[in-house]
Design a protein around this motif. Structure first.
Motif, PDB file in Angstrom:
ATOM      1  N   GLU A  84       0.831  -1.206   0.000  1.00  0.00           N
ATOM      2  CA  GLU A  84       0.000   0.000   0.000  1.00  0.00           C
ATOM      3  C   GLU A  84       0.865   1.256   0.000  1.00  0.00           C
ATOM      4  N   LEU A 101       0.338  -0.452  -5.513  1.00  0.00           N
ATOM      5  CA  LEU A 101      -1.096  -0.739  -5.623  1.00  0.00           C
ATOM      6  C   LEU A 101      -1.814   0.405  -6.332  1.00  0.00           C
ATOM      7  N   GLU A 140      -4.143   0.314  -9.708  1.00  0.00           N
ATOM      8  CA  GLU A 140      -5.515   0.821  -9.621  1.00  0.00           C
ATOM      9  C   GLU A 140      -5.733   1.986 -10.584  1.00  0.00           C
ATOM     10  N   GLU A 156     -11.576  -3.316  -5.908  1.00  0.00           N
ATOM     11  CA  GLU A 156     -11.592  -4.322  -4.849  1.00  0.00           C
ATOM     12  C   GLU A 156     -11.007  -5.639  -5.348  1.00  0.00           C
ATOM     13  N   ARG A 195      -7.179  -5.418  -5.383  1.00  0.00           N
ATOM     14  CA  ARG A 195      -6.629  -5.528  -4.029  1.00  0.00           C
ATOM     15  C   ARG A 195      -6.682  -6.971  -3.526  1.00  0.00           C
ATOM     16  N   ASP A 196      -7.781  -7.640  -3.804  1.00  0.00           N
ATOM     17  CA  ASP A 196      -7.942  -9.019  -3.354  1.00  0.00           C
ATOM     18  C   ASP A 196      -6.920  -9.936  -4.021  1.00  0.00           C
ATOM     19  N   ALA A 242      -3.415  -9.285  -2.630  1.00  0.00           N
ATOM     20  CA  ALA A 242      -3.295  -9.718  -1.232  1.00  0.00           C
ATOM     21  C   ALA A 242      -3.258 -11.235  -1.086  1.00  0.00           C
ATOM     22  N   TYR A 255      -1.513 -13.362  -6.130  1.00  0.00           N
ATOM     23  CA  TYR A 255      -1.019 -12.592  -7.272  1.00  0.00           C
ATOM     24  C   TYR A 255      -0.054 -13.369  -8.155  1.00  0.00           C
TER      25      TYR A 255
END
Length: 253
Positions: free
Chosen positions: A201, A206, A210, A229, A232-233, A236, A239
């Motif tokens: 972050e 990130l 985005e 979202e 990010r998922d 986390a 990936y």
């Protein structure tokens, strides 16, 4: 992709200096421009002078002098290492300004900022934007090494912490650890030192991914509902470059 940010700091009592961060502040002048990359093109044409076109660059990019160079046509190349090494080429003259970049985020920022300037100055312009969807996979590939490096550091930190706890309860822990886990345990302190301050972050990585999703949606006139979202998922939990590229493709269908 927000407006220029002003940082204000007091150097001495009753003395304040203001520093403006330009929208494309991570871009630096470059000698070369690779035309073989998948390229997005943004073109403005209308009743503006070359000096006015130069002023747009002055507000967008760092180290651009306020005075327009004495030429009929100006060509400048730029590179941004912050997002893996994307590039930008600007060609402008009287009544024409063309921006080429392998990054849709860059194109989106330019379109928004230049449009603001032309509206403010009441200049009529025609805007043509040609997007190359292959540039998305290209940009994700450029930023992948940075994402993978940060995730690897975070993963090693978690494993090292778990192994350290295991060691505290087992005197002969090295007798049953695999070579890779034994290395992580031995390097525990070094791993923690390396991981200090490393965060997906806070690194800005990130935000780069985005912003690419937001820019593509904005330029294509599509919604981004639920898309950030999903990014990010994925970062986390599971990936890989291929999965991120597949996610972007799925979100564009």
């Amino acid at each position: 992709m927000s407006d220029d940010v002003a940082e204000i700091g007091a150097e001495e009592e009753d003395q304040i200096t203001t520093h403006y961060i330009k929208a494309l502040s991570t871009h630096m002048r470059a000698h070369d421009f690779d035309m073989y990359r998948p390229m997005n093109t943004l073109q403005f044409s209308g009743s503006f002078s070359i000096a006015e076109a130069h002023a747009w660059l002055h507000h967008l990019l760092p180290n651009v002098p306020s005075k327009c160079p004495p030429a009929d046509t100006v060509t400048n190349n730029y590179r941004s290492d912050a997002n893996g090494g994307t590039q930008l080429q600007v060609v402008y003259s009287k009544g024409s300004a063309t921006f080429r970049s392998d990054c849709m985020t860059t194109i989106c920022i330019i379109r928004d900022k230049v449009s603001e300037q032309t509206m403010k100055m009441q200049i009529r312009v025609e805007v043509v934007c040609e997007l190359n969807q292959e540039s998305v996979d290209h940009c994700l590939k450029l930023i992948d090494p940075k994402i993978s490096a940060i995730l690897t550091i975070e993963k090693e930190k978690l494993y090292a912490a778990a192994l350290k706890e295991l060691e505290s309860n087992n005197e002969n822990v090295f007798s049953f650890l695999s070579p890779s886990n034994a290395r992580l345990l031995r390097d525990h302190d070094m791993i923690y030192e390396k991981a200090d301050g490393v965060d997906v972050e806070e690194s800005g990585i990130l935000a780069i991914v985005e912003n690419l999703m937001v820019a593509r949606a904005k330029l294509s006139g599509k919604s981004i509902k639920g898309k950030l979202e999903a990014i990010r998922d994925l970062i986390a939990n599971d990936y890989t470059l291929e999965k991120m590229q597949a996610l972007f493709k799925r979100m564009n269908d």
